[in-house]
Design an enzyme around this catalytic site. Structure first.
Site, short mmCIF file in Angstrom:
data_model
loop_
_atom_site.label_atom_id
_atom_site.label_comp_id
_atom_site.label_asym_id
_atom_site.label_seq_id
_atom_site.Cartn_x
_atom_site.Cartn_y
_atom_site.Cartn_z
N ASP A 9 82.85 -19.25 63.26
CA ASP A 9 82.71 -20.71 63.20
C ASP A 9 81.83 -21.18 64.36
O ASP A 9 82.07 -20.81 65.51
CB ASP A 9 84.10 -21.37 63.27
CG ASP A 9 84.07 -22.87 62.98
OD1 ASP A 9 84.79 -23.30 62.05
OD2 ASP A 9 83.35 -23.60 63.67
N ASP A 104 79.36 -24.46 58.57
CA ASP A 104 79.32 -23.75 59.85
C ASP A 104 80.39 -22.69 60.01
O ASP A 104 80.64 -22.24 61.11
CB ASP A 104 79.38 -24.75 61.02
CG ASP A 104 80.80 -25.13 61.40
OD1 ASP A 104 81.66 -25.20 60.49
OD2 ASP A 104 81.04 -25.35 62.59
N GLU A 105 81.01 -22.28 58.91
CA GLU A 105 82.00 -21.20 59.04
C GLU A 105 81.97 -20.27 57.85
O GLU A 105 81.50 -20.63 56.77
CB GLU A 105 83.40 -21.76 59.26
CG GLU A 105 83.89 -22.65 58.14
CD GLU A 105 85.33 -23.12 58.36
OE1 GLU A 105 86.21 -22.31 58.67
OE2 GLU A 105 85.56 -24.33 58.17
#
Ligand code: TTP
Ligand code: MG
Length: 406
Positions: A9, A104-105
């Protein structure tokens, strides 16, 4: 063999992208979300801003009250999307077993990768470094035997962290943490658990299963397993495309049939090349038309056998076009063609009749040449027509390409 699942992340994602572009923002309380006078909420807060109690979802007015010196930025989504794509591309270089979650992960199955990197920990170090070097952002990574523990570990290690939970240690790792840290425990569940006197994940794991089920129904069982650090869920790569299509909007609305035919041929060849490159055949072909008044129609045709030749796509597309335009007076603004109902190509060649087989062989030869010399190296009679219609492009229809959407 015990699984090794990574959760990766990016740290303060939106803010970090802004800081990368404007180093003056580094080390300062920064908020992306909008003007403090606005009615929006915080999307991302730098760790310096979090020290003042700021967090995602907080109204901007509250944020500016708690931290008047914070720098508020509106943010620009295309920039974040581009950073996200570069981030995901790096992850995909490390393992094909990749499950992106949002921008974003991602989860990544690293089981067995010790043999390449020495250890999964080392693999994570390399991965973090590449993200830093190539995207200019820092990521936090959790490694564990399952998704839930990996996610909790990455979160706990933030920012710029790396935390591995050894197999067998899952339960003791989670036990002291507050229940809110457990994925699946939202605000409501948290409040309900607190009312029952449960504050830590360890306490939750000790609650009798029957009691959890009576309070939370089917999700009670999931809570019980997660709190005990048990999570067998696979890392699931996104499903492959169920359809492939190309379309183009004309700079001027048109009624010119030859031009529409040529465009269908060109778009169909693009779709066909894509289809063959993915090793698929299609059982259905769809034509899309948008008229000058923005009315949009689609017309589909199912094929008797799954095919992947440009000729079939074109013939069917043309039939659908002629039918659609037979009574039509409005000029066309957009035209598109797509294939769906996709099946694996397999070794079906022998089953096709001789003319279909010749088509297949021809298409494959064209694909090879185009792969080597570019798509426009070969133009069929119909697409050559586009050259006359767009003489200013010089290279025929090539300059049309950027307006294609998929
Ligand atoms: P997160 O990963 O939840 O947050 P983050 O990357 O900013 O911070 P952390 O270091 O804790 O991971 O979300 C990723 C991005 O998604 C975040 O930068 C902005 C956006 N986002 C919103 O727009 N609204 C929200 O409520 C949240 C949680 C995130
Ligand atoms: Mg993040």
């Amino acid at each position: 063999m015990a699984r090794r699942i990574m959760h990766i992340d990016l740290d303060a994602f939106f803010v970090s992208v802004e800081q990368r572009e404007n180093p003056e923002l580094k080390g300062k309380p920064v908020v992306v979300g909008g003007r403090p006078q606005g009615r929006g909420v915080v999307a991302s807060a730098s760790y310096e801003a979090r020290a003042f109690g700021l967090h995602a979802g907080m109204p901007l007015s509250t944020a500016s009250h708690l931290c008047p010196q914070a720098i508020f930025i509106e943010g620009s989504f295309p920039k974040y999307r581009q950073a996200s794509q570069r981030f995901m591309t790096i992850l995909a270089d490390f393992s094909p077993f990749l499950e992106p979650l949002g921008l974003d992960e991602a989860y990544l199955d690293a089981t067995g990768f010790e043999s390449i990197y020495g250890s999964v920990h080392q693999m994570a170090v390399k991965l973090k470094q590449r993200i830093k070097d190539e995207v200019g952002l820092s990521a936090s990574v959790g490694i564990a035997s399952g998704k839930v523990v990996a996610k909790v570990a990455s979160e706990l290690s933030k920012p710029d962290g790396l935390l591995e939970v050894a197999t067998g240690q899952e339960r003791s790792f989670l036990a002291p943490l507050p229940i809110a840290k457990l994925p699946g425990v939202g605000r409501k569940t948290g409040q309900k658990l607190n009312a029952l006197g449960i504050t830590t994940i360890g306490e939750l794991s000790l609650m009798p299963l029957a009691a959890l089920k009576s309070h939370f129904g089917a999700s009670g069982e999931v809570l019980h397993r997660f709190a005990s650090g048990i999570d067998d869920r696979e890392v699931e790569s996104p499903a492959p495309a169920k359809s492939i299509s190309r379309e183009t909007t004309f700079s001027q609305d048109t009624k010119d049939r030859s031009f529409l035919k040529a465009t269908i041929r060109y778009l169909g060849e693009r779709v066909g090349a894509d289809l063959r490159q993915k090793g698929k055949r299609a059982r259905a072909i769809t034509l899309k038309l948008r008229y000058a008044d923005f009315t949009t129609i689609t017309r589909s045709q199912t094929l008797t056998q799954a095919l992947d030749s440009d000729q079939t796509i074109f013939d069917t597309g043309l039939k659908l076009l002629n039918k659609a335009l037979s009574q039509e007076k409005r000029p066309v603004r957009l035209i598109g063609i797509g294939v769906s109902n996709l099946v694996e190509s397999g070794k079906q060649l022998a089953l096709l009749d001789s003319s279909a087989r010749r088509q297949e062989q021809l298409n494959r030869a064209i694909d090879r040449i185009r792969k080597k010399y570019g798509f426009t190296a070969i133009q069929t009679g119909r697409t050559l027509l586009l050259k006359d219609i767009f003489p200013e492009t010089g290279e025929g229809y090539k300059l049309q390409t950027p307006s294609l959407s998929r």
